[in-house]
Design a protein around this motif. Structure first.
Motif, PDB file in Angstrom:
ATOM      1  N   HIS A 148      23.202  40.668 -10.883  1.00 15.44           N
ATOM      2  CA  HIS A 148      22.496  41.820 -11.436  1.00 15.44           C
ATOM      3  C   HIS A 148      21.027  41.443 -11.586  1.00 15.44           C
ATOM      4  CE1 HIS A 148      26.412  43.674 -12.196  1.00 15.44           C
ATOM      5  NE2 HIS A 148      26.795  42.490 -12.630  1.00 15.44           N
ATOM      6  N   PRO A 149      20.134  42.053 -10.816  1.00 13.58           N
ATOM      7  CA  PRO A 149      18.752  41.565 -10.678  1.00 13.58           C
ATOM      8  C   PRO A 149      17.918  41.592 -11.946  1.00 13.58           C
ATOM      9  CG  PRO A 149      19.332  43.047  -8.879  1.00 13.58           C
ATOM     10  CD  PRO A 149      20.421  43.149  -9.885  1.00 13.58           C
ATOM     11  N   PHE A 150      18.219  42.481 -12.936  1.00 16.78           N
ATOM     12  CA  PHE A 150      17.360  42.576 -14.119  1.00 16.78           C
ATOM     13  C   PHE A 150      17.765  41.610 -15.231  1.00 16.78           C
ATOM     14  CE2 PHE A 150      15.278  47.019 -13.694  1.00 16.78           C
ATOM     15  CZ  PHE A 150      14.652  46.575 -12.536  1.00 16.78           C
ATOM     16  N   ARG A 151      18.773  40.819 -15.011  1.00 16.79           N
ATOM     17  CA  ARG A 151      19.103  39.796 -16.001  1.00 16.79           C
ATOM     18  C   ARG A 151      18.064  38.676 -15.955  1.00 16.79           C
ATOM     19  NH1 ARG A 151      25.683  38.828 -16.027  1.00 16.79           N
ATOM     20  NH2 ARG A 151      26.283  40.984 -16.534  1.00 16.79           N
ATOM     21  N   LYS A 152      17.745  38.128 -17.122  1.00 19.00           N
ATOM     22  CA  LYS A 152      16.700  37.102 -17.180  1.00 19.00           C
ATOM     23  C   LYS A 152      17.107  35.816 -16.466  1.00 19.00           C
ATOM     24  CE  LYS A 152      13.699  39.429 -19.577  1.00 19.00           C
ATOM     25  NZ  LYS A 152      13.488  39.180 -21.008  1.00 19.00           N
ATOM     26  N   ASP A 153      18.397  35.550 -16.351  1.00 21.74           N
ATOM     27  CA  ASP A 153      18.841  34.321 -15.688  1.00 21.74           C
ATOM     28  C   ASP A 153      19.108  34.528 -14.198  1.00 21.74           C
ATOM     29  OD1 ASP A 153      21.004  35.958 -15.988  1.00 21.74           O
ATOM     30  OD2 ASP A 153      22.265  34.508 -17.051  1.00 21.74           O
ATOM     31  N   PRO A 155      18.080  34.464 -10.456  1.00 19.10           N
ATOM     32  CA  PRO A 155      16.991  33.785  -9.729  1.00 19.10           C
ATOM     33  C   PRO A 155      16.096  34.778  -8.992  1.00 19.10           C
ATOM     34  CG  PRO A 155      19.082  33.493  -8.583  1.00 19.10           C
ATOM     35  CD  PRO A 155      19.413  34.146  -9.898  1.00 19.10           C
ATOM     36  N   LEU A 156      14.847  34.421  -8.866  1.00 19.49           N
ATOM     37  CA  LEU A 156      13.881  35.308  -8.215  1.00 19.49           C
ATOM     38  C   LEU A 156      14.230  35.547  -6.753  1.00 19.49           C
ATOM     39  CD1 LEU A 156      10.531  33.954  -9.679  1.00 19.49           C
ATOM     40  CD2 LEU A 156      11.883  35.892 -10.466  1.00 19.49           C
ATOM     41  N   THR A 157      14.855  34.590  -6.122  1.00 18.34           N
ATOM     42  CA  THR A 157      15.180  34.728  -4.695  1.00 18.34           C
ATOM     43  C   THR A 157      16.574  35.291  -4.464  1.00 18.34           C
ATOM     44  OG1 THR A 157      15.989  32.449  -4.679  1.00 18.34           O
ATOM     45  CG2 THR A 157      13.680  32.815  -4.071  1.00 18.34           C
ATOM     46  N   GLY A 158      17.359  35.503  -5.533  1.00 21.32           N
ATOM     47  CA  GLY A 158      18.723  35.965  -5.339  1.00 21.32           C
ATOM     48  C   GLY A 158      19.645  34.820  -4.948  1.00 21.32           C
ATOM     49  N   TYR A 159      20.888  35.168  -4.684  1.00 20.78           N
ATOM     50  CA  TYR A 159      21.886  34.171  -4.305  1.00 20.78           C
ATOM     51  C   TYR A 159      22.107  34.120  -2.792  1.00 20.78           C
ATOM     52  CZ  TYR A 159      23.016  34.158  -9.263  1.00 20.78           C
ATOM     53  OH  TYR A 159      22.942  34.055 -10.627  1.00 20.78           O
ATOM     54  N   VAL A 160      21.983  35.241  -2.127  1.00 19.05           N
ATOM     55  CA  VAL A 160      22.182  35.293  -0.680  1.00 19.05           C
ATOM     56  C   VAL A 160      21.012  36.036  -0.049  1.00 19.05           C
ATOM     57  CG1 VAL A 160      24.705  35.212  -0.796  1.00 19.05           C
ATOM     58  CG2 VAL A 160      23.537  37.419  -0.889  1.00 19.05           C
ATOM     59  N   LEU A 178      15.709  27.270   0.259  1.00 16.25           N
ATOM     60  CA  LEU A 178      14.262  27.188   0.174  1.00 16.25           C
ATOM     61  C   LEU A 178      13.812  25.743   0.332  1.00 16.25           C
ATOM     62  CD1 LEU A 178      13.576  29.594  -2.830  1.00 16.25           C
ATOM     63  CD2 LEU A 178      13.399  30.096  -0.399  1.00 16.25           C
ATOM     64  N   ALA A 179      12.693  25.583   1.015  1.00 11.61           N
ATOM     65  CA  ALA A 179      12.143  24.241   1.176  1.00 11.61           C
ATOM     66  C   ALA A 179      11.573  23.726  -0.140  1.00 11.61           C
ATOM     67  CB  ALA A 179      11.069  24.245   2.254  1.00 11.61           C
ATOM     68  N   GLN A 180      11.110  24.646  -0.995  1.00 13.02           N
ATOM     69  CA  GLN A 180      10.532  24.259  -2.276  1.00 13.02           C
ATOM     70  C   GLN A 180      11.169  25.108  -3.370  1.00 13.02           C
ATOM     71  OE1 GLN A 180       6.340  24.762  -2.524  1.00 13.02           O
ATOM     72  NE2 GLN A 180       6.157  23.898  -4.554  1.00 13.02           N
ATOM     73  N   ASP A 181      11.747  24.475  -4.366  1.00 10.44           N
ATOM     74  CA  ASP A 181      12.396  25.196  -5.455  1.00 10.44           C
ATOM     75  C   ASP A 181      11.353  25.870  -6.338  1.00 10.44           C
ATOM     76  OD1 ASP A 181      14.791  24.331  -4.538  1.00 10.44           O
ATOM     77  OD2 ASP A 181      14.854  22.558  -5.830  1.00 10.44           O
TER      78      ASP A 181
END
Length: 295
Positions: A148-153, A155-160, A178-181
């Motif tokens: 659920h994208p609006f949860r604070k936890d 991730p900005l990039t999503g899971y997939v 991602l090459a850089q976390d």
């Protein structure tokens, strides 16, 4: 001529908090005023009854919005905020309740049909469940979306991530790599400063570098009169252009007086036959005179 309306321009909220708090009764958890608006926090299980009372008995006819808020540190991390409008009183109030990931909230689609779309949006963005909603599906994200994208936890990039595979000739979902976390969200104000060292800030505590070495004479740098004279020499001194003295070749002779070419023959203009001049017809020969006595 001015037109008078029965509805007031605005309704004063002085005394309105006590009036509505008495109507809500035991379902009320807290009532307060924020930014010139009234906010009522009610029990989750009584949200439908409270909103029905406000609609039928106190003329809050329209449900303008349902919003969600996430506070991960709380036991019931979500707040569901209902924004009501009274078109007769020209007044707005907010009613909210709390919920967790497992505790469903009673639906208000029985009061306002547009609540179905609004509850679906809160479910899609926050994961809040609404008990009694006849069509609780995702409304903004894609089919098969995880999380659920609006949860604070979240991730900005999503899971997939989604991409088109040339090998399989279809759209595929793959885990995000991602090459850089990215940095983790720390819930701290950037103006107060973090209690840890950010990447790159460790350079601020390093001692200053040694003073750079300076040259005491031009000899140490390779400069001087000889270097300047050598730099002034022309590299192209022996080039053919320099030997000729730099004179330009004379321009070609004008072609205005050139004889015009013979007129081409035929309609075709790009063949060898057409470029040949027209031949004059051969002169007819006179018959030879007969000699006397040659019979």
């Amino acid at each position: 001529m001015a037109t008078l309306h029965s509805a007031p321009r605005f309704t004063l909220i002085d005394g309105l908090k006590d009036t509505l708090s008495g109507v809500i009764g035991n379902a009320l958890v807290e009532a307060r005023e924020e930014h010139g608006e009234l906010l009522f926090h009610v029990k989750r299980g009584e949200i439908e009854n409270v909103l029905r009372t406000l609609r039928d008995n106190h003329e809050y006819q329209q449900l303008m919005e349902i919003a969600g808020v996430d506070y991960p540190s709380r036991d019931e991390r979500f707040e569901i905020v209902y924004m009501l409008l009274s078109v007769t009183k020209n007044n707005r109030i907010m009613v909210k309740c709390t919920a967790s990931e497992e505790t469903p909230v009673p639906t208000v689609t029985t009061l306002w049909p547009n609540a179905g779309w609004l509850e679906r949006e809160v479910f899609d963005m926050y994961g809040v469940l609404f008990d009694g909603n006849p069509d609780l599906r995702r409304i903004l994200t894609d089919y098969g979306f995880e999380g659920h994208p609006f949860r604070k936890d979240f991730p900005l990039t999503g899971y997939v991530e989604l991409r088109y595979s040339e090998d399989e000739k279809r759209v595929v979902y793959e885990p995000v790599e991602l090459a850089q976390d990215l940095r983790q969200f720390d819930f701290m104000s950037p103006w107060e400063g973090a209690d840890y060292v950010l990447p790159g800030d460790e350079k601020a505590d390093m001692p200053p570098i040694d003073e750079p070495k300076t040259t005491e004479s031009p000899k140490q740098t390779g400069a001087g009169a000889k270097t300047d004279a050598k730099a002034a020499e022309k590299v192209s001194a022996d080039a053919p252009a320099e030997k000729d003295g730099g004179k330009d070749s004379p321009p070609p002779k004008p072609t205005e007086n050139r004889k015009s070419r013979a007129k081409r023959v035929g309609k075709t203009t790009d063949t060898a036959k057409a470029t040949k001049p027209k031949k004059k017809p051969a002169a007819k020969r006179k018959p030879a005179a007969k000699k006397k006595g040659a019979e």
